[in-house]
Design an enzyme around this catalytic site. Structure first.
Site, mmCIF file in Angstrom:
data_model
loop_
_atom_site.group_PDB
_atom_site.id
_atom_site.type_symbol
_atom_site.label_atom_id
_atom_site.label_comp_id
_atom_site.label_asym_id
_atom_site.label_seq_id
_atom_site.Cartn_x
_atom_site.Cartn_y
_atom_site.Cartn_z
ATOM 1 C CG ASP A 1 34.263 40.751 42.520
ATOM 2 O OD1 ASP A 1 34.277 39.596 42.995
ATOM 3 O OD2 ASP A 1 34.602 41.008 41.338
ATOM 4 C CD1 TRP B 1 39.194 40.463 38.016
ATOM 5 C CD2 TRP B 1 37.492 40.152 36.608
ATOM 6 N NE1 TRP B 1 39.490 39.387 37.219
ATOM 7 C CE2 TRP B 1 38.474 39.170 36.355
ATOM 8 C CE3 TRP B 1 36.329 40.160 35.834
ATOM 9 C CZ2 TRP B 1 38.325 38.197 35.352
ATOM 10 C CZ3 TRP B 1 36.179 39.180 34.844
ATOM 11 C CH2 TRP B 1 37.163 38.228 34.618
ATOM 12 C CE LYS C 1 38.337 33.921 40.453
ATOM 13 N NZ LYS C 1 39.110 33.542 39.282
HETATM 14 N N1 PMP Z 1 35.717 39.186 39.819
HETATM 15 C C1 PMP Z 1 36.964 38.733 40.084
HETATM 16 C C2 PMP Z 1 37.763 39.406 41.150
HETATM 17 C C3 PMP Z 1 37.468 37.655 39.365
HETATM 18 O O1 PMP Z 1 38.710 37.216 39.612
HETATM 19 C C4 PMP Z 1 36.678 37.040 38.377
HETATM 20 C C5 PMP Z 1 37.144 35.841 37.587
HETATM 21 N N2 PMP Z 1 38.451 35.624 37.464
HETATM 22 C C6 PMP Z 1 35.415 37.566 38.119
HETATM 23 C C7 PMP Z 1 34.953 38.612 38.871
HETATM 24 C C8 PMP Z 1 34.527 36.977 37.038
HETATM 25 O O2 PMP Z 1 34.035 35.789 37.490
HETATM 26 P P1 PMP Z 1 33.120 34.821 36.606
HETATM 27 O O3 PMP Z 1 34.007 34.199 35.584
HETATM 28 O O4 PMP Z 1 32.607 33.852 37.628
HETATM 29 O O5 PMP Z 1 32.050 35.621 36.005
#
Ligand code: PMP
Length: 360
Positions: A169, A101, A193
């Protein structure tokens, strides 16, 4: 009614009490004769939910008054792009690369052709830890981290004390422990989450930072726009925000983030203890000092795929779903966010112990 234990990484389990409340109010919200889903986002009925949710977040998470709390769309992934668009001011953006991520966030900075630097990375060791003493400089436009690495199961125990605004994030650990806001510039998280259903992105941003944005950034992609309009510039995800409201009230009933943090520690310890006492049958992916309290990632000895699949299946037969590791790393992953009851964790721990005994 049947409720099973859902260990999925997100969207993920929500408290039964919250879902029941939503069910109860679904057709007739507060004697209005309509569902909150059917309300205009400009109506008083919705407005109260909207503002109460902001207040609840401010209170529970102790967000200082010099931060805006925004509800956006486009997922956490849109933030990867919006952060450089809004916060880069011609200097350098610094990143700690602790997993896929953060790597995706770096990629968006690359696309925008901004000057960036990866100041620390744990990529070479399979993203199994959070680097120590990350050398963020004092002059960066911002410093970027991912507080909890959902896929690899690593988590910062404390945030780096940066001089430049720290951008976090926190998609997979928001509202799971108290936060010190001193050097934080912005925190963002997809709600799916720890905070509710998918489709709402929570952005908590220091007010002055919303002014950095340049003229060529489209209106909808500016934090400034959403801050000035209290996240009502366009139609927000009203139902998602309503669910977030119920989640915050539930969190309050659990003693807030302080209360839930203690429970989260207990829950994670139960599973890590099983791993550590298994005499090598289970091997945790994360180094001990970087272990996540939210996503417990592990393999079975020799990365035995057959046994791993067998355990996932056995868990399903015992009403525990979502234990398969992320497709990019394999193995197993138990996501034990705020809403996962300790009973679910205990049940999984017992199954893991029995399984290890049988297959050692
Ligand atoms: N950052 C993290 C730490 C994540 O775990 C996730 C999704 N699993 C995301 C970003 C991406 O999120 P989204 O699907 O809401 O774009």
């Amino acid at each position: 009614m049947k409720r099973i234990f859902n260990f999925n990484a997100g969207p993920s389990t929500m408290p039964t009490e919250v879902l029941l409340k939503a069910k109860e109010e679904l057709l007739d919200f507060k004697n209005s004769g309509i569902s909150i889903m059917e309300s205009s986002h400009r109506a008083k009925l919705y407005d109260e939910v909207h503002n109460e949710t902001i207040e609840l977040i401010r209170e529970l998470y102790q967000v200082p008054e010099d931060f805006h709390i925004l509800f956006l769309q486009g997922g956490a992934s849109l933030q990867f792009a919006m952060v450089p668009m809004n916060l880069y001011k011609g200097g350098v953006a610094e990143f700690a690369d602790t997993g896929s991520w953060s790597a995706k966030a770096v990629k968006e900075a690359q696309i925008q052709n901004i000057k960036y630097k990866i100041v620390a990375s744990s990529k070479d060791s399979g993203y199994d830890h959070i680097p120590k003493d990350i050398p963020f400089s004092d002059e960066a436009d911002y410093a970027y981290i991912t507080s909890n690495n959902t896929i690899y199961g690593t988590q910062y125990k404390t945030f780096p004390k940066t001089k430049s605004p720290l951008i976090i994030d926190a998609s997979s650990d928001i509202f799971s422990y108290p936060v010190e806001w001193e050097n934080i510039g912005m925190m963002f998280a997809g709600a799916q989450k720890n905070a509710g259903p998918s489709g709402v992105t929570i952005v908590i941003i220091r007010k002055d930072l919303t002014q950095r944005v340049k003229e060529n950034v489209p209106t909808i992609l500016r934090y400034k726009t959403h801050a000035e309009k209290n996240s009502l510039y366009n139609t927000p995800n009203t139902f998602g925000i309503y669910m977030l409201n119920l989640m915050m009230k539930w969190l309050k009933s659990k003693g807030g983030v302080e209360g839930i943090a203690k429970i989260n520690e207990k829950k994670a310890k139960i599973l890590y203890d099983v791993i550590d006492k298994s005499e090598g049958f289970y091997k945790g992916h994360a180094r001990k000092d970087s272990r996540s309290l939210m996503n417990v990632t592990f393999n079975i000895k020799n990365k035995d795929k057959e046994l791993e699949e067998k355990l996932v299946k056995l868990a399903e037969e015992n009403e525990m779903i979502g234990l398969k590791g992320h497709r990019s790393v394999g193995g197993l992953r138990a996501s034990i966010y705020n809403a996962m009851p300790i009973e679910g964790v205990k049940k999984l721990a017992e199954l893991m112990e029995e399984f290890a005994k049988e297959h050692r």
